[in-house]
Design a protein around this motif. Sequence first.
Motif, PDB file in Angstrom:
ATOM      1  N   TYR A   1       0.860  -1.169   0.000  1.00 43.29           N
ATOM      2  CA  TYR A   1       0.000   0.000   0.000  1.00 43.29           C
ATOM      3  C   TYR A   1       0.898   1.221   0.000  1.00 43.29           C
ATOM      4  O   TYR A   1       1.571   1.516   0.991  1.00 43.29           O
ATOM      5  N   GLY A   2       0.918   1.928  -1.146  1.00 43.40           N
ATOM      6  CA  GLY A   2       1.764   3.100  -1.212  1.00 43.40           C
ATOM      7  C   GLY A   2       1.825   3.706  -2.585  1.00 43.40           C
ATOM      8  O   GLY A   2       1.550   3.043  -3.587  1.00 43.40           O
ATOM      9  N   ASP A  26       6.309   5.426   2.199  1.00 38.77           N
ATOM     10  CA  ASP A  26       5.076   5.064   2.897  1.00 38.77           C
ATOM     11  C   ASP A  26       5.353   4.051   4.008  1.00 38.77           C
ATOM     12  O   ASP A  26       6.118   3.106   3.821  1.00 38.77           O
ATOM     13  N   PHE A  27       4.695   4.240   5.149  1.00 38.53           N
ATOM     14  CA  PHE A  27       4.862   3.367   6.300  1.00 38.53           C
ATOM     15  C   PHE A  27       3.508   2.823   6.756  1.00 38.53           C
ATOM     16  O   PHE A  27       2.540   3.568   6.821  1.00 38.53           O
ATOM     17  N   SER A  52       3.118  10.507  -0.155  1.00 35.73           N
ATOM     18  CA  SER A  52       2.670  10.275  -1.533  1.00 35.73           C
ATOM     19  C   SER A  52       1.418  11.094  -1.819  1.00 35.73           C
ATOM     20  O   SER A  52       0.474  11.097  -1.031  1.00 35.73           O
ATOM     21  N   THR A  53       1.397  11.743  -2.960  1.00 31.11           N
ATOM     22  CA  THR A  53       0.260  12.582  -3.337  1.00 31.11           C
ATOM     23  C   THR A  53      -0.748  11.828  -4.204  1.00 31.11           C
ATOM     24  O   THR A  53      -1.771  12.394  -4.589  1.00 31.11           O
ATOM     25  N   SER A  54      -0.482  10.563  -4.502  1.00 31.55           N
ATOM     26  CA  SER A  54      -1.437   9.733  -5.233  1.00 31.55           C
ATOM     27  C   SER A  54      -1.281   8.286  -4.765  1.00 31.55           C
ATOM     28  O   SER A  54      -0.295   7.924  -4.127  1.00 31.55           O
ATOM     29  N   GLY A 102      -2.619  16.920   2.040  1.00 33.16           N
ATOM     30  CA  GLY A 102      -2.697  18.235   2.652  1.00 33.16           C
ATOM     31  C   GLY A 102      -1.444  18.688   3.360  1.00 33.16           C
ATOM     32  O   GLY A 102      -1.374  19.816   3.818  1.00 33.16           O
ATOM     33  N   GLY A 103      -0.427  17.823   3.423  1.00 29.12           N
ATOM     34  CA  GLY A 103       0.755  18.167   4.205  1.00 29.12           C
ATOM     35  C   GLY A 103       1.966  18.425   3.330  1.00 29.12           C
ATOM     36  O   GLY A 103       1.887  18.497   2.116  1.00 29.12           O
ATOM     37  N   ALA A 104       3.096  18.531   3.984  1.00 30.88           N
ATOM     38  CA  ALA A 104       4.374  18.734   3.281  1.00 30.88           C
ATOM     39  C   ALA A 104       4.937  17.396   2.860  1.00 30.88           C
ATOM     40  O   ALA A 104       4.771  16.383   3.554  1.00 30.88           O
ATOM     41  N   THR A 105       5.594  17.360   1.708  1.00 29.70           N
ATOM     42  CA  THR A 105       6.245  16.136   1.253  1.00 29.70           C
ATOM     43  C   THR A 105       7.672  16.091   1.766  1.00 29.70           C
ATOM     44  O   THR A 105       8.234  17.102   2.151  1.00 29.70           O
ATOM     45  N   GLU A 106       8.228  14.887   1.764  1.00 32.79           N
ATOM     46  CA  GLU A 106       9.597  14.722   2.255  1.00 32.79           C
ATOM     47  C   GLU A 106      10.598  15.223   1.233  1.00 32.79           C
ATOM     48  O   GLU A 106      10.402  15.173   0.067  1.00 32.79           O
TER      49      GLU A 106
END
Length: 196
Positions: A150-151, A156-157, A177-179, A192-196
């Motif tokens: 799932y990711g 992804d964790f 992940s944005t998708s 809705g958050g910041a990406t790494e």
Amino acid sequence: TRDAFLVKFNSSGVRQWGTYYGGTGLEIGYSCATDASGNIYLSGWTESKDRIATTNGHQTTHGGDRDAFLVKFNSSGVRQWGTYYGGTSNEIGYSCATDASGNIYLSGYTRSTSGITTTGAHQTTYGGGLNDAFLVKFNSSGVRQWGTYYGGTGNDFGWSCATDTSGNIYLSGQTPSTSGIATTGSHQTTFGGATE
């Protein structure tokens, strides 16, 4: 090095039994769960190539640097079966849960691009990024029923899994992940958050 451990207490807090669980390498035990028959399941991760899996386990040999593990004990603390879960890279097994039919679910995260999923599962290919979450179902005998990534393309964790009385399974974690994560019509369909 470290070993995982599992200990049983009665309702008065008196220890009934306790056991180490580990081989010659490093083990961390992250989660335990029980079933209606009084069996106990321990999950975590291991670097050991010995003393983890049993001959009747799903995966009897160590797959990579770190593998997730899942082990079943009866109510007296006697091991019934144990299995590695992992491909050629790193797996961490963070959570396990049982359902009313005696099935066991293991969740965590993986960097392996093979050895994790089954045909027909939700996501059979690695999403990308450093890690993907995973969720796998075993029956009470330790036979894998299905497994899925799932990711998306991020790191992804999978931190926790749970079941309900209708037989549904829930997986929670974190993602940049944005998708590949949300579904149409869900509570929040966009990142809705910041990406790494």
